[in-house]
Write a protein that holds these residues in place. Structure first.
Motif, short mmCIF file in Angstrom:
data_model
loop_
_atom_site.label_atom_id
_atom_site.label_comp_id
_atom_site.label_asym_id
_atom_site.label_seq_id
_atom_site.Cartn_x
_atom_site.Cartn_y
_atom_site.Cartn_z
N PHE A 6 -3.32 -4.67 24.29
CA PHE A 6 -3.15 -5.05 22.90
C PHE A 6 -4.49 -4.98 22.21
CE2 PHE A 6 0.43 -6.81 25.15
CZ PHE A 6 1.48 -6.53 24.31
N LEU A 7 -4.90 -3.78 21.89
CA LEU A 7 -6.21 -3.57 21.31
C LEU A 7 -6.07 -2.93 19.95
CD1 LEU A 7 -8.03 -2.15 24.45
CD2 LEU A 7 -8.04 -4.49 23.61
N PRO A 8 -7.02 -3.19 19.06
CA PRO A 8 -6.98 -2.56 17.73
C PRO A 8 -7.05 -1.06 17.83
CG PRO A 8 -8.54 -4.36 17.77
CD PRO A 8 -8.13 -4.12 19.20
N VAL A 73 -7.04 -6.43 7.98
CA VAL A 73 -5.79 -7.08 7.60
C VAL A 73 -4.64 -6.52 8.43
CG1 VAL A 73 -4.09 -7.30 5.74
CG2 VAL A 73 -6.52 -7.65 5.25
N LEU A 74 -4.64 -5.21 8.63
CA LEU A 74 -3.57 -4.59 9.40
C LEU A 74 -3.65 -4.94 10.88
CD1 LEU A 74 -3.15 -1.02 7.84
CD2 LEU A 74 -1.90 -3.13 7.37
N VAL A 75 -4.86 -5.01 11.41
CA VAL A 75 -5.03 -5.40 12.82
C VAL A 75 -4.45 -6.80 13.03
CG1 VAL A 75 -6.71 -6.04 14.58
CG2 VAL A 75 -7.00 -3.92 13.31
N THR A 76 -4.78 -7.71 12.12
CA THR A 76 -4.27 -9.08 12.22
C THR A 76 -2.75 -9.10 12.12
OG1 THR A 76 -6.31 -9.96 11.24
CG2 THR A 76 -4.36 -11.37 11.17
N LYS A 77 -2.21 -8.33 11.19
CA LYS A 77 -0.76 -8.27 11.01
C LYS A 77 -0.08 -7.70 12.25
CE LYS A 77 2.69 -5.88 8.12
NZ LYS A 77 3.53 -7.05 7.84
N PRO A 213 3.75 -0.20 4.77
CA PRO A 213 5.13 -0.51 4.44
C PRO A 213 5.59 -1.76 5.14
CG PRO A 213 5.03 1.22 6.11
CD PRO A 213 3.62 0.96 5.64
N ALA A 214 6.58 -2.42 4.62
CA ALA A 214 7.11 -3.62 5.27
C ALA A 214 7.76 -3.24 6.58
CB ALA A 214 8.13 -4.30 4.35
N PRO A 215 7.74 -4.15 7.59
CA PRO A 215 8.35 -3.83 8.88
C PRO A 215 9.85 -3.64 8.75
CG PRO A 215 7.72 -6.16 8.78
CD PRO A 215 7.20 -5.51 7.55
#
Length: 215
Positions: A6-8, A73-77, A213-215
């Motif tokens: 689980f890595l960026p 932000v995307l990594v956190t999401k 995009p939203a999931p």
């Protein structure tokens, strides 16, 4: 036991523009030096001679403090979306480790110690099945993670690529090399555009902007 991945995601970008460098003289080959890391104090304005080459360290885009804010932000999401599944797999691994310890303890008992062989074999079978379940669940999780990662990051990577192209054209840069991917013996600070590009991109594209995009 499987290893979690689980890595960026890495934002690998190598941008080369079709403009001809022309009769640019090649500098003398410098003495070997360690590849420098991106400077955190580089000015936001970079004066690159017209028609020349620049370098960038794209791995710096993902720095949690000084990188491109929208990537973080995307990594956190992304990691938040998979936290429950990750915790489940880690819980299975913990149970597997406990079972393995129990089995080893029983198998290493002093000679003459009464051991319920049926119970021991049941634990061994349980551990083997748990390992298979971890393997299968881990592979499924990795595939789902990679798919979702691509969905989230591809639009932003494309946007960063376009922004980098515009950044270069505005400054008369013909070629940008990703110095983190291409071995270089020497890089002058004056052609490292990493910090300048990140600063400009963040100023024009705040982290609060919609980047996926939203999931």
């Amino acid at each position: 036991m499987i290893r979690n991945h689980f890595l960026p995601v890495s934002a690998l970008l190598v941008v080369a523009f079709a403009a001809t460098i022309g009769a640019q003289q090649q500098p003398a080959r410098p003495a070997a030096q360690p590849t420098p890391t991106p400077s955190t104090t580089a000015p936001a304005v970079v004066n690159v001679p017209n028609g020349r080459m620049a370098v960038i360290y794209t791995e710096a885009f993902l720095d949690s403090k000084t990188g491109i804010a929208r990537f973080n932000v995307l990594v956190t999401k992304l990691n938040a979306e998979f936290k429950t599944l990750k915790d489940e797999i880690q819980g299975m691994q913990t149970r597997g480790q406990a079972l393995e310890t129990e089995i080893q303890k029983l198998q290493s008992a002093p000679e003459g110690t009464p051991i319920d062989q049926r119970s021991l074999q049941a634990k061994i079978d349980q551990l083997e099945q748990l390992k298979k379940d971890i393997q299968r669940k881990g592979e499924d999780a990795q595939a789902a993670y990679n798919k979702r990662r691509q969905e989230l990051f591809t639009p932003l990577q494309d946007e960063v690529g376009r922004a980098l192209e515009a950044f270069a054209k505005a400054r008369g840069i013909n070629v940008i090399i990703d110095a983190g991917q291409v071995p270089l013996l020497y890089i002058a600070d004056s052609i490292d555009i990493t910090r300048a590009f990140i600063t400009e991109f963040n100023s024009k594209n705040p982290a609060t902007a919609s980047a996926s995009p939203a999931p």
